[in-house]
Design a protein around this motif. Sequence first.
Motif, mmCIF file in Angstrom:
data_model
loop_
_atom_site.group_PDB
_atom_site.id
_atom_site.type_symbol
_atom_site.label_atom_id
_atom_site.label_comp_id
_atom_site.label_asym_id
_atom_site.label_seq_id
_atom_site.Cartn_x
_atom_site.Cartn_y
_atom_site.Cartn_z
ATOM 1 N N GLY A 161 0.989 -1.072 0.009
ATOM 2 C CA GLY A 161 0.027 -0.124 -0.067
ATOM 3 C C GLY A 161 0.833 1.066 -0.203
ATOM 4 O O GLY A 161 2.190 1.132 -0.107
ATOM 5 N N GLN A 176 2.357 0.767 3.975
ATOM 6 C CA GLN A 176 2.233 -0.506 4.516
ATOM 7 C C GLN A 176 2.147 -1.423 3.760
ATOM 8 O O GLN A 176 1.484 -1.530 2.686
ATOM 9 C CB GLN A 176 1.300 -0.593 5.619
ATOM 10 C CG GLN A 176 0.924 -1.751 6.260
ATOM 11 C CD GLN A 176 0.228 -2.030 7.347
ATOM 12 O OE1 GLN A 176 -0.150 -1.086 8.206
ATOM 13 N NE2 GLN A 176 -0.457 -3.220 7.395
ATOM 14 N N LEU A 229 -5.403 -0.910 12.337
ATOM 15 C CA LEU A 229 -4.735 -0.091 11.286
ATOM 16 C C LEU A 229 -5.417 1.428 11.344
ATOM 17 O O LEU A 229 -6.418 1.552 12.031
ATOM 18 C CB LEU A 229 -5.434 -0.725 9.791
ATOM 19 C CG LEU A 229 -4.888 -2.000 9.229
ATOM 20 C CD1 LEU A 229 -5.651 -2.544 8.101
ATOM 21 C CD2 LEU A 229 -3.352 -2.034 9.159
ATOM 22 N N ASP A 285 -4.618 3.049 5.988
ATOM 23 C CA ASP A 285 -4.352 1.680 5.676
ATOM 24 C C ASP A 285 -5.451 0.825 5.735
ATOM 25 O O ASP A 285 -5.732 -0.313 4.782
ATOM 26 C CB ASP A 285 -3.141 1.035 6.738
ATOM 27 C CG ASP A 285 -1.969 1.744 6.612
ATOM 28 O OD1 ASP A 285 -1.550 2.449 5.563
ATOM 29 O OD2 ASP A 285 -1.259 1.966 7.511
ATOM 30 N N GLU A 321 -7.163 1.114 2.230
ATOM 31 C CA GLU A 321 -6.437 0.444 1.045
ATOM 32 C C GLU A 321 -6.740 -1.001 1.236
ATOM 33 O O GLU A 321 -7.256 -1.718 0.308
ATOM 34 C CB GLU A 321 -4.815 0.548 1.452
ATOM 35 C CG GLU A 321 -4.507 1.993 1.139
ATOM 36 C CD GLU A 321 -3.048 2.080 0.933
ATOM 37 O OE1 GLU A 321 -2.399 2.762 0.190
ATOM 38 O OE2 GLU A 321 -2.369 1.423 2.006
#
Length: 88
Positions: A23, A26, A72, A76, A79
């Motif tokens: 991502g 991450q 998260l 994140d 994503e």
Amino acid sequence: MTERFFLYDEVEDTKTRFISFMGESQRFDLIIMTTNRYYGKKLVLDIQSNRFGIIGSDDLEEPGYLEDAFQLNEEDGKELREFLYEVI
């Protein structure tokens, strides 16, 4: 020692997908298991964070569900949600 009391002890063939993607901030290393259990939902394991969730399309609609389950931040989580929409 007392005898064990099993609630269930079953073996089932599953379809397992291993996928890794990067991502914006991450890396996600996921295992997505399809099984006859869990009412059509998938077992999603993140081997980077040692977290997992039983996830269906209804869970993806739930605000904050993925962020909480996988610890998260909002970006994140977005994503991961976008990816899971494609595979669940």
